[in-house]
Design a protein around this motif. Structure first.
Motif, PDB file in Angstrom:
ATOM      1  N   VAL A 114       0.873  -1.179   0.000  1.00 37.28           N
ATOM      2  CA  VAL A 114       0.000   0.000   0.000  1.00 37.28           C
ATOM      3  C   VAL A 114       0.907   1.225   0.000  1.00 37.28           C
ATOM      4  CG1 VAL A 114      -1.759   1.285   1.275  1.00 37.28           C
ATOM      5  CG2 VAL A 114      -1.827  -1.225   1.245  1.00 37.28           C
ATOM      6  N   TYR A 115       0.623   2.150  -0.922  1.00 36.38           N
ATOM      7  CA  TYR A 115       1.402   3.380  -1.033  1.00 36.38           C
ATOM      8  C   TYR A 115       0.457   4.563  -0.907  1.00 36.38           C
ATOM      9  CZ  TYR A 115       4.153   7.126  -3.266  1.00 36.38           C
ATOM     10  OH  TYR A 115       4.794   8.310  -3.551  1.00 36.38           O
ATOM     11  N   ALA A 148      -1.852   7.437 -10.412  1.00 34.52           N
ATOM     12  CA  ALA A 148      -3.208   7.719  -9.952  1.00 34.52           C
ATOM     13  C   ALA A 148      -3.586   6.704  -8.880  1.00 34.52           C
ATOM     14  CB  ALA A 148      -4.184   7.618 -11.119  1.00 34.52           C
ATOM     15  N   PRO A 149      -4.406   7.098  -7.907  1.00 32.51           N
ATOM     16  CA  PRO A 149      -4.885   6.109  -6.938  1.00 32.51           C
ATOM     17  C   PRO A 149      -5.560   4.949  -7.668  1.00 32.51           C
ATOM     18  CG  PRO A 149      -5.404   8.318  -6.185  1.00 32.51           C
ATOM     19  CD  PRO A 149      -4.895   8.443  -7.597  1.00 32.51           C
ATOM     20  N   GLY A 150      -5.316   3.750  -7.181  1.00 35.08           N
ATOM     21  CA  GLY A 150      -5.879   2.558  -7.813  1.00 35.08           C
ATOM     22  C   GLY A 150      -5.077   1.326  -7.464  1.00 35.08           C
ATOM     23  N   THR A 151      -5.412   0.235  -8.127  1.00 32.10           N
ATOM     24  CA  THR A 151      -4.747  -1.045  -7.876  1.00 32.10           C
ATOM     25  C   THR A 151      -3.880  -1.414  -9.071  1.00 32.10           C
ATOM     26  OG1 THR A 151      -6.589  -1.749  -6.488  1.00 32.10           O
ATOM     27  CG2 THR A 151      -5.143  -3.472  -7.316  1.00 32.10           C
ATOM     28  N   THR A 208       0.247  -7.333  -5.739  1.00 34.51           N
ATOM     29  CA  THR A 208      -0.662  -6.183  -5.820  1.00 34.51           C
ATOM     30  C   THR A 208      -0.026  -4.972  -5.133  1.00 34.51           C
ATOM     31  OG1 THR A 208      -2.590  -7.624  -5.796  1.00 34.51           O
ATOM     32  CG2 THR A 208      -2.953  -5.338  -5.152  1.00 34.51           C
ATOM     33  N   VAL A 209      -0.164  -3.814  -5.776  1.00 39.32           N
ATOM     34  CA  VAL A 209       0.242  -2.529  -5.208  1.00 39.32           C
ATOM     35  C   VAL A 209      -1.005  -1.646  -5.234  1.00 39.32           C
ATOM     36  CG1 VAL A 209       1.722  -0.503  -5.438  1.00 39.32           C
ATOM     37  CG2 VAL A 209       2.600  -2.758  -6.073  1.00 39.32           C
ATOM     38  N   VAL A 210      -1.424  -1.194  -4.064  1.00 37.73           N
ATOM     39  CA  VAL A 210      -2.600  -0.311  -3.975  1.00 37.73           C
ATOM     40  C   VAL A 210      -2.103   1.089  -3.658  1.00 37.73           C
ATOM     41  CG1 VAL A 210      -4.769   0.153  -2.764  1.00 37.73           C
ATOM     42  CG2 VAL A 210      -4.043  -2.215  -3.145  1.00 37.73           C
ATOM     43  N   VAL A 211      -2.449   2.027  -4.530  1.00 37.14           N
ATOM     44  CA  VAL A 211      -2.088   3.434  -4.328  1.00 37.14           C
ATOM     45  C   VAL A 211      -3.329   4.147  -3.814  1.00 37.14           C
ATOM     46  CG1 VAL A 211      -1.277   5.561  -5.427  1.00 37.14           C
ATOM     47  CG2 VAL A 211      -0.364   3.340  -6.159  1.00 37.14           C
TER      48      VAL A 211
END
Length: 181
Positions: free
Chosen positions: A69-70, A100-103, A176-179
């Motif tokens: 999570v970033y 942009a925020p998202g996955t 997975t990286v969630v922004v």
């Protein structure tokens, strides 16, 4: 005169008791939950939804399962195991270009390369691209934080070498990286 003096004393006493009562009430409201003690015979308090004001707390609505999570606003990363157990959290130095925020998913990794700012970096974990600028986490080999030129488009989100090693071990291809904002 005696009547006036006793009225003044009574007024000051009332004011002091009101102040002590108010301060006692405020103190009781601010006792941390782990220090509260249930008085015998009193009903148990209703459970409250968990809420944390701790700056390193995992952001709400930041995905499920193992993930990175970033937070753009907090310039912070969390490495999260199953069950939302935070394995590690750390601050980062952002790049000049934000995803942009998202996955996202980790798409590529490199052991050692030269960053887009010309600095030798290690443990590069890439997960996004914005208008041709590749975005990823990395650690400067010399351990320095980046000196960003806002006119340059860089995608390297810098972490310490120790945090970079932890990211490298955790964020394998496909992770997975969630922004979040």
């Amino acid at each position: 005169m005696a009547g006036t003096s006793s009225m003044i004393v009574a007024g000051l006493t009332a004011a002091a008791l009101a102040t002590v009562g108010y301060l006692g009430s405020r103190a009781a409201d601010t006792v941390p939950p782990d220090l509260r003690r249930q008085a015998s015979g009193s009903p148990a308090p209703a459970p409250k939804a968990p809420r944390s004001s701790h700056p390193a707390a995992l952001p709400p609505r930041s995905g499920l399962g193992q993930r990175v999570v970033y937070s753009l606003r907090r310039d912070r990363v969390w490495l999260v195991d199953k069950g939302d157990k935070v394995r590690r959290t750390f601050g980062v130095s952002p790049s000049t270009v934000d995803p942009a925020p998202g996955t996202y998913r980790v798409t590529s990794r490199s052991g050692k390369v030269t960053g887009s700012d010309g600095v030798p970096v290690e443990h590069v974990v890439r997960f996004a691209s914005v208008d041709g600028t590749v975005i990823g986490f990395s650690a400067a080999v010399d351990g320095t934080a980046p000196v960003l030129d806002p006119q340059e488009r860089t995608g390297g989100i810098r972490e310490t070498r120790a945090d970079g090693t932890a990211m490298w071990k955790f964020a394998t291809i496909g992770r997975t990286v969630v922004v979040v904002p």
